[in-house]
Scaffold this motif. Structure first.
Motif, PDB file in Angstrom:
ATOM      1  N   GLN A  73      27.335  38.345  40.823  1.00 19.85           N
ATOM      2  CA  GLN A  73      28.526  39.653  40.900  1.00 19.85           C
ATOM      3  C   GLN A  73      27.393  40.906  41.010  1.00 19.85           C
ATOM      4  O   GLN A  73      27.926  41.931  41.441  1.00 19.85           O
ATOM      5  N   GLU A  74      26.287  40.925  40.405  1.00 14.51           N
ATOM      6  CA  GLU A  74      25.315  42.009  40.806  1.00 14.51           C
ATOM      7  C   GLU A  74      24.019  41.718  41.545  1.00 14.51           C
ATOM      8  O   GLU A  74      23.489  40.725  41.039  1.00 14.51           O
ATOM      9  N   GLY A 132      32.804  37.199  44.491  1.00  7.82           N
ATOM     10  CA  GLY A 132      31.436  37.647  44.360  1.00  7.82           C
ATOM     11  C   GLY A 132      30.584  36.618  43.614  1.00  7.82           C
ATOM     12  O   GLY A 132      29.316  36.561  43.379  1.00  7.82           O
ATOM     13  N   MET A 133      31.198  35.649  42.768  1.00  8.09           N
ATOM     14  CA  MET A 133      30.397  34.675  42.114  1.00  8.09           C
ATOM     15  C   MET A 133      29.851  33.600  42.772  1.00  8.09           C
ATOM     16  O   MET A 133      30.596  33.404  44.041  1.00  8.09           O
ATOM     17  N   ARG A 146      27.002  39.272  34.554  1.00  6.17           N
ATOM     18  CA  ARG A 146      27.346  39.523  35.902  1.00  6.17           C
ATOM     19  C   ARG A 146      26.062  39.205  36.975  1.00  6.17           C
ATOM     20  O   ARG A 146      26.122  38.853  38.174  1.00  6.17           O
TER      21      ARG A 146
END
Length: 951
Positions: free
Chosen positions: A458-459, A373-374, A453
């Motif tokens: 990531q979010e 996700g990064m 995040r």
């Protein structure tokens, strides 16, 4: 021609000629027939050559005449256009005459071929015609056989046949004479032309080409190195023969790749050309006409080899050139990149070099282990400042990357170097950890976790806003402080607003959340004043850094820019003062033992003020890099203040107490040294007065005598040695030594005064000995180390005290001087011991103010600075003051007078006056005279030999 050959071989083939019993033809007849056929073919060729003679002689004669004109350089004197017209007309005439001659050529007949063979072979009665004849029609068989037998006999009688050589000369005598004349003229002209003959003929037939006898044009050539190299242009030299070499001793110049070759050619009508050989490559060749007879050629050298300049069919010049390839820059990481343990700054060592200089140096960092996700496309780029175009750089950057979302994570870094020539190179990748700040507040760490995040992808924005709302509802400093709540609400609104683009939301949210986390961390103890002071310090530091970057970018030091920098530095000074006051108030509230709280504040003010003065001086002098390092040191100190705990303040108190004791002991050591110097001055003064009196008395004795005896002739050897400070053997005085002159009668009052002075100095020396012992013990209790030099000092003090008791000023002065030197060594040992234990170092919260180090993340400074942490002057500073005070109390020779003060180690040696030096020389001369007197006892002579041998 084919008919007779067929009629000759047909009877043999049909009737067999002479047959063998088995029916085969006879081999000799067949061989003769083949030989005759081959000879007829050769004779046909000869006749064809003779038939072509009338057609070829006129064109060849015309070409010979033109070659003769070329050898005589007639066509070369014509312009190129006129020469082209003449050549075209002449060749056209030759072609027309050749075509006319070829049109009337006939093919040789069989009869002509037979006659040619018969004439060349000397045959009579036309035997070849007999072989071609046929019998009358309808012969009978008997007649046919007779005819065939006749032909066989004729064929066998032919013998050796020849075709002869063609006759190519003209038939008429006039033609032969004309041909011979033309050939002789060509030979004579060729001999006269010599080696230039081929070139003249080629120049006559090739318009635009000069023959070798035409003078070469003037050639000027040089190689200009690229602008990024400091090399001077290389001039190339051309001699008259056309061979070329570079001006100077080196036959093949070495030039960098990309150098420009410039050639100026004068005295040539058509444009010359440049050609490369031996692997040399010419890029972007340009030809420019300067005037009707001058040309300029430019080319870029890509590879080494030979450059050839050609023009009008000749080589005008050539130069061997060695082109050095433009290598890529050398770049690599230094040892141990990354954040040291417990540091928030990232240490980035680098090394780069290039032969022609570096134009830029950048550090590129990427995540080493990106999680799912990064966003792995992000690159953190950090430019390395370069002072000019350096050929080699080596240093360490210590940037504060703790604000970056990757702080505390492993990254893979690469250094990208670009040279002035445009070549780029990348270093080998290195994996290290970025520095991160330590946060003790759980809420601050939670906000930073949400920030990371979101920043790393990531979010989503909605999830991040939801997490922040949850943290805002948590009981703690955010709910208790309206300013923090408003800041958090602003971040949530920015993330929820769909009209805010992704980049703006990313930058704004990460920056605001970082400031919010810092504010929460500063307020974790409920000290609003300290938190506000920390905020003010960070804002002032950012303002100073912005102004320094502006000065560095502009490169100019205007009055307005300096005034603005002063204003921002003053704001930073005020903010730091408020922070230190807040720390002091916190220490009072926490009941931290700080015995000298005003001294702590004064020390902080002095340390930061001096660092700011140096920062301001560096910025004013254009040393922006040093100024930024000063600011970085200041940021490190303020960060340590921000994270200060009550335990840290207690440690600071103990450190200040130890510093105060150390300073008191150093002051006591300076006082001991000063008092010991005074004792040495008194003893030296009495000794000098005595020596001057002896010198006057001896001069008087020498004046009363015959003038030939030495002033020390009557003095015993033991006394001479004693005055020189050398050991005296028991048998040094011999019976035959001349008696010493009676000593002068002393002045009773003066002798009593000197004895009283010695008693007082003996008591003072005893007190100094006791004080030295006490100081040594106290210092050992403080640091655990006892200066060994103090033991030597006390030993020499006892020797001086005993010499003063005996009234021996010379021995006392020597012992006191050794004691003084031992005291100086002891002070140095004290200073070294305190440096090793950190007792004389700057307090942990205060910045060092020495020269900016390579790694700005280092801790506190050392005692080598002008002031220590407590604001008291250091030992070196007092020493400088002592030297200033004592400078006015010196004699013309620079020797200390009266009660001197401590001096530097370089001034520790006693400087004798003129009378003392003269006395020592006279005593040494007397000892040498006695050593040359071999009538003296052998034991005394041996001792004098050993004594004078080192000299």
């Amino acid at each position: 021609m084919g008919g007779p050959e067929h009629s000759l071989t047909a009877p043999t083939a049909q009737n067999g000629g002479h047959h063998t019993p088995d029916g085969n033809a006879a081999p000799p007849s067949l061989a003769l027939a083949r030989h005759l056929a081959a000879m007829r073919q050769r004779a046909g060729l000869v006749l064809r050559a003779e038939y072509l003679r009338p057609a070829l002689l006129p064109p060849f004669a015309l070409l010979g005449l033109y070659c003769l004109g070329g050898l005589l350089r007639v066509p070369q004197h014509l312009p190129d256009n006129a020469r082209l017209v003449l050549l075209a007309a002449w060749l056209g005439l030759c072609g027309w005459r050749l075509r006319a001659g070829l049109r009337g050529i006939a093919h040789p007949t069989p009869a002509a071929i037979n006659r040619r063979i018969e004439q060349a072979s000397g045959l009579t009665n036309a035997p070849l015609s007999t072989l071609a004849d046929r019998p009358a029609p309808s012969p009978d068989a008997r007649t046919a056989l007779l005819w065939q037998a006749h032909q066989q006999r004729v064929l066998a009688s032919l013998g050796r046949l020849r075709a002869g050589w063609p006759h190519l000369l003209p038939h008429s005598r006039a033609g032969q004479a004309a041909g011979a004349t033309l050939l002789a003229a060509l030979v004579v002209a060729g001999v006269l032309a010599g080696s230039s003959a081929p070139g003249r003929i080629l120049a006559a037939f090739i318009p635009g080409r000069d023959d070798p006898d035409v003078p070469l044009p003037r050639v000027e050539a040089w190689i200009t190195t690229p602008s990024y190299t400091p090399n001077a242009p290389v001039f190339l030299k051309t001699d008259a023969s056309g061979t070329s070499s570079p001006a100077g001793t080196a036959p093949s110049p070495q030039v960098p790749q990309g150098s420009h070759l410039t050639v100026i050619v004068s005295g040539i009508a058509t444009a010359p050309v440049l050609r490369g050989g031996g692997g040399l490559v010419l890029d972007r060749t340009q030809v420019q006409q300067l005037d009707a007879q001058s040309w300029r050629l430019n080319a870029t050298l890509a590879h080494g080899g030979t450059v050839r300049l050609a023009g009008r069919g000749r080589t005008l010049a050539f130069w061997p050139v060695n082109v050095l390839p433009d290598a890529e820059p050398e770049v690599k990481w230094g040892p141990r990149p990354g954040a040291p343990k417990g540091e928030w700054r990232t240490r980035l060592p680098y090394e780069a070099s290039h032969a022609y200089g570096l134009s830029s140096l950048d550090m590129e960092m990427r995540l080493a282990h990106p999680a799912r996700g990064m966003d792995d496309r992000r690159v953190l780029s950090l430019p390395v400042p370069l002072a000019g175009h350096q050929h080699a750089v080596k240093g360490v950057l210590t940037p504060d990357l703790s604000e970056d979302p990757w702080a505390g994570m492993d990254v893979t870094g690469t250094i990208v170097a670009q040279s002035l020539s445009g070549r780029r190179a990348r270093s080998a990748p290195a994996t290290f950890t970025l520095g991160a700040r330590v946060f003790h507040s759980p809420l601050a760490r939670a906000i930073l976790d949400v920030r990371r995040r979101f920043a790393l992808g990531q979010e989503s924005r909605a999830d991040t806003a939801s997490d922040l709302e949850t943290l805002g509802d948590t009981p703690g400093p955010i709910r208790d402080h309206s300013g923090m709540a408003l800041n958090l609400a602003a971040v949530i609104a920015m993330l929820d607003n769909s009209r805010t683009d992704a980049h703006t939301a990313w930058v704004g949210a990460t920056n605001m959340l970082w400031d919010l986390a810092l504010d929460i961390e500063d307020r974790r103890d409920g000290d609003d004043a300290s938190a506000q002071a920390s905020l003010d310090v960070r804002a002032a530091q950012a303002a100073v850094a912005q102004q320094l970057a502006k000065l560095r970018t502009s490169g100019t030091q205007t009055q307005d820019a300096k005034a603005e920098l002063d204003t921002r530095l003053q704001a930073l000074r005020d903010a730091i003062s408020r922070k230190m006051q807040a720390l002091a108030n916190a220490a009072i509230r926490n009941h931290t033992a700080i015995p000298d709280l005003p001294g702590f504040s004064a020390a902080g003010d002095k340390a930061f003020s001096r660092l700011m003065k140096q920062l301001q001086s560096d910025a004013a002098n254009g040393h922006s890099e040093d100024a930024l390092k000063r600011l970085q040191d200041m940021e490190n100190a303020t960060e340590r203040m921000r994270n200060a705990t009550p335990q840290d303040l207690a440690a600071l108190a103990r450190q200040m107490v130890a510093q105060q004791k150390a300073q008191e002991q150093m002051a006591a050591a300076r006082d001991l040294t000063a008092r010991q110097t005074g004792l040495l001055d008194h003893a030296q003064s009495r000794l000098d007065e005595r020596l001057r009196a002896q010198a006057r008395r001896q001069n008087d004795l020498a004046d009363d005598g015959d003038g030939e005896a030495s002033n020390y002739t009557s003095m015993p050897t033991s006394e001479l040695l004693r005055q020189l400070g050398l050991p005296v053997p028991q048998d040094a005085d011999q019976a035959n030594a001349p008696p010493a002159p009676p000593p002068p009668m002393p002045d009773p009052a003066k002798a009593e005064a000197q004895a009283s002075a010695r008693r007082g100095e003996r008591a003072t020396q005893h007190a100094l000995e006791r004080a030295t012992e006490e100081l040594q013990n106290e210092f050992k209790d403080l640091t655990g180390k006892a200066p060994a030099a103090f033991d030597d000092a006390r030993t020499h003090m006892r020797e001086a005290r005993k010499a003063l008791t005996d009234g021996d000023d010379a021995t006392a002065a020597t012992a006191e001087e050794k004691a003084l030197e031992a005291l100086r060594k002891g002070r140095q040992q004290m200073s070294d011991a305190m440096k090793g234990n950190g007792q004389n170092s700057t307090p942990s919260f205060l910045p060092s103010f020495g020269s900016p180090s390579e790694d700005s993340s280092s801790g506190s400074g050392s005692s080598e600075q002008g002031e220590n942490g407590s604001g008291q002057p250091s030992d070196e500073t007092d020493g400088a003051n002592d030297r200033d005070d004592a400078s006015a109390r010196r004699d013309p020779l620079g020797r200390k007078l009266g009660e001197g003060r401590d001096q530097s180690p370089d001034d520790s040696t006693h400087i004798p006056d003129t009378v003392t030096r003269q006395r020592a020389r006279e005593i040494e001369q007397e000892l040498r005279r006695r050593d040359s007197d071999r009538t003296r006892p052998q034991q005394e002579l041996d001792y004098l030999d050993r004594l004078l041998k080192p000299f």
